[in-house]
Write a protein that holds these residues in place. Structure first.
Motif, short mmCIF file in Angstrom:
data_model
loop_
_atom_site.label_atom_id
_atom_site.label_comp_id
_atom_site.label_asym_id
_atom_site.label_seq_id
_atom_site.Cartn_x
_atom_site.Cartn_y
_atom_site.Cartn_z
N ASP A 79 -12.02 -1.56 10.11
CA ASP A 79 -10.81 -1.61 10.93
C ASP A 79 -10.50 -0.26 11.59
OD1 ASP A 79 -10.56 -4.27 10.21
OD2 ASP A 79 -9.07 -3.90 8.65
N GLY A 80 -11.43 0.66 11.53
CA GLY A 80 -11.26 1.95 12.20
C GLY A 80 -10.17 2.82 11.58
N TYR A 81 -9.89 2.61 10.30
CA TYR A 81 -8.87 3.39 9.59
C TYR A 81 -7.52 3.32 10.31
CZ TYR A 81 -12.92 5.09 7.08
OH TYR A 81 -14.08 5.15 6.34
N LYS A 82 -7.22 2.10 10.84
CA LYS A 82 -5.96 1.89 11.57
C LYS A 82 -5.37 0.55 11.16
CE LYS A 82 -7.39 4.40 15.68
NZ LYS A 82 -7.70 4.29 17.10
N CYS A 83 -4.06 0.45 11.24
CA CYS A 83 -3.35 -0.80 10.98
C CYS A 83 -3.78 -1.81 12.05
CB CYS A 83 -1.84 -0.56 11.03
SG CYS A 83 -0.85 -2.06 10.87
N VAL A 84 -4.18 -3.00 11.62
CA VAL A 84 -4.62 -4.01 12.58
C VAL A 84 -3.47 -4.58 13.40
CG1 VAL A 84 -6.65 -4.67 11.22
CG2 VAL A 84 -4.51 -5.92 10.90
N ILE A 85 -2.24 -4.31 13.00
CA ILE A 85 -1.08 -4.82 13.74
C ILE A 85 -0.59 -3.82 14.78
CG2 ILE A 85 1.33 -5.57 13.53
CD1 ILE A 85 0.51 -6.84 10.83
N CYS A 86 -0.36 -2.58 14.35
CA CYS A 86 0.24 -1.60 15.27
C CYS A 86 -0.72 -0.51 15.71
CB CYS A 86 1.48 -0.97 14.65
SG CYS A 86 1.15 0.10 13.24
N GLY A 93 0.05 9.86 10.51
CA GLY A 93 0.82 10.02 9.29
C GLY A 93 1.10 8.70 8.57
N ALA A 94 0.42 7.63 8.97
CA ALA A 94 0.64 6.33 8.34
C ALA A 94 -0.10 6.25 7.01
CB ALA A 94 0.17 5.21 9.26
N GLU A 95 0.56 5.66 6.04
CA GLU A 95 -0.09 5.35 4.77
C GLU A 95 -0.75 3.99 4.94
OE1 GLU A 95 1.12 4.21 0.19
OE2 GLU A 95 2.54 5.36 1.40
N THR A 111 -12.68 -10.60 -0.78
CA THR A 111 -13.91 -10.44 0.00
C THR A 111 -13.61 -9.56 1.21
OG1 THR A 111 -13.47 -12.41 1.35
CG2 THR A 111 -14.75 -12.74 -0.69
N ILE A 112 -14.64 -8.97 1.75
CA ILE A 112 -14.49 -8.12 2.94
C ILE A 112 -13.85 -8.91 4.08
CG2 ILE A 112 -15.72 -6.71 4.66
CD1 ILE A 112 -15.76 -5.57 1.76
N GLU A 113 -14.29 -10.16 4.25
CA GLU A 113 -13.80 -11.00 5.35
C GLU A 113 -12.31 -11.33 5.19
OE1 GLU A 113 -17.92 -11.04 4.70
OE2 GLU A 113 -16.44 -11.93 3.35
N ASN A 114 -11.82 -11.34 3.96
CA ASN A 114 -10.41 -11.69 3.73
C ASN A 114 -9.53 -10.44 3.60
OD1 ASN A 114 -8.31 -13.60 3.31
ND2 ASN A 114 -8.36 -13.17 1.13
N GLY A 115 -10.07 -9.31 3.96
CA GLY A 115 -9.30 -8.07 3.88
C GLY A 115 -8.89 -7.57 5.25
N GLN A 116 -7.78 -6.84 5.29
CA GLN A 116 -7.32 -6.22 6.53
C GLN A 116 -6.61 -4.93 6.19
OE1 GLN A 116 -4.42 -8.64 8.57
NE2 GLN A 116 -3.24 -9.01 6.71
N THR A 117 -6.64 -4.00 7.13
CA THR A 117 -5.96 -2.72 6.96
C THR A 117 -4.57 -2.83 7.58
OG1 THR A 117 -8.07 -1.56 7.12
CG2 THR A 117 -6.08 -0.25 7.46
N LEU A 118 -3.56 -2.47 6.80
CA LEU A 118 -2.19 -2.45 7.29
C LEU A 118 -1.55 -1.12 6.95
CD1 LEU A 118 -0.87 -5.96 6.11
CD2 LEU A 118 -1.67 -5.33 8.39
N CYS A 119 -0.68 -0.64 7.83
CA CYS A 119 0.13 0.52 7.47
C CYS A 119 1.15 0.04 6.44
CB CYS A 119 0.82 1.11 8.70
SG CYS A 119 2.05 0.02 9.46
N SER A 120 1.73 0.97 5.71
CA SER A 120 2.66 0.57 4.66
C SER A 120 3.82 -0.24 5.23
CB SER A 120 3.17 1.78 3.88
OG SER A 120 3.81 2.69 4.74
N GLN A 121 4.31 0.14 6.41
CA GLN A 121 5.42 -0.58 7.02
C GLN A 121 5.06 -2.04 7.27
OE1 GLN A 121 6.65 0.90 10.85
NE2 GLN A 121 8.47 -0.39 10.91
N HIS A 122 3.90 -2.29 7.88
CA HIS A 122 3.52 -3.66 8.19
C HIS A 122 3.08 -4.43 6.94
CE1 HIS A 122 3.55 -2.52 12.52
NE2 HIS A 122 4.18 -3.67 12.51
N ASN A 123 2.55 -3.74 5.96
CA ASN A 123 2.20 -4.41 4.72
C ASN A 123 3.45 -4.99 4.08
OD1 ASN A 123 0.54 -5.32 2.62
ND2 ASN A 123 0.95 -3.49 1.42
N PHE A 124 4.55 -4.25 4.11
CA PHE A 124 5.80 -4.74 3.52
C PHE A 124 6.51 -5.72 4.46
CE2 PHE A 124 5.27 -0.50 1.44
CZ PHE A 124 4.82 -1.01 0.24
N THR A 132 8.30 -11.92 13.71
CA THR A 132 7.47 -12.87 14.43
C THR A 132 6.15 -12.28 14.93
OG1 THR A 132 8.66 -12.41 16.48
CG2 THR A 132 9.43 -14.27 15.14
N GLU A 133 6.17 -11.03 15.34
CA GLU A 133 4.92 -10.44 15.82
C GLU A 133 3.92 -10.32 14.69
OE1 GLU A 133 4.78 -7.43 19.03
OE2 GLU A 133 4.04 -6.14 17.43
#
Length: 178
Positions: A79-86, A93-95, A111-124, A132-133
């Motif tokens: 995921d390029g060490y980035k949140c897939v949403i934002c 400085g994102a966790e 599994t790798i296919e069922n994983g995604q990278t999220l910043c802490s804000q979007h994870n919560f 909605t977004e």
């Protein structure tokens, strides 16, 4: 004890409470929490609100564990060490967190296919479907995963949800392909 039978929580609570009292002479303080814990650990399947089922094959699926360190590293790299949403990353400085696309309590595997990278804000925030977004992007990723898994029922579900976003012109700037 009763495989493949759908049992209402109240019946389980009554049975567990009486057995616990019988075996220990003590009152079981929070059987609902115990049932919820068994469900969260993958030993019970939730059929409907307050209805659970024990399926020995499902319970033995230990792949429902958390991601290993190696898996987390691979998902972050993919995921390029980035949140897939934002798109925020460590450079902003994102966790970052590695999250299940299809949640563990819905049978999602580690599994790798069922994983995604999220910043802490979007994870919560993604846990709150009022966002909605986040919700639309989550269903797009779940739809893509269901196509890879060839899960027709889940694909149809996601298409219906995503079509609802379009019907109400919610987050039209986020595009997806059928």
């Amino acid at each position: 004890m009763y495989p493949d039978i759908e049992i209402h929580t109240k019946d389980v609570v009554d049975w567990v409470s009486s057995k616990y009292l019988e075996r220990t002479g003590k009152i079981f303080r929070d059987p609902d929490r115990g049932i919820r814990s068994l469900y969260q650990k993958g030993f019970l399947q939730k059929i409907a609100k307050g209805v659970y089922k024990y399926d020995p094959k499902y319970a033995q699926n230990k792949r429902q564990a958390d991601f290993s360190s190696a898996q987390k590293n691979e998902i972050l790299k993919r995921d390029g060490y980035k949140c897939v949403i934002c798109g925020a990353g460590r450079q902003n400085g994102a966790e970052l967190h590695v999250d299940h696309i299809k949640p563990k309590d819905m049978g999602g595997l580690a599994t790798i296919e069922n994983g995604q990278t999220l910043c802490s804000q979007h994870n919560f925030l993604q846990k709150n479907l009022k966002q909605t977004e986040t919700g639309k992007k989550m269903f797009i990723r779940l739809y893509e995963l269901s196509k890879k898994e060839e899960n027709q029922e889940l694909q149809e579900f996601c298409i219906e949800i995503l079509q609802t976003f379009e019907n109400f012109n919610i987050n039209g700037h986020i595009e997806w392909e059928k």
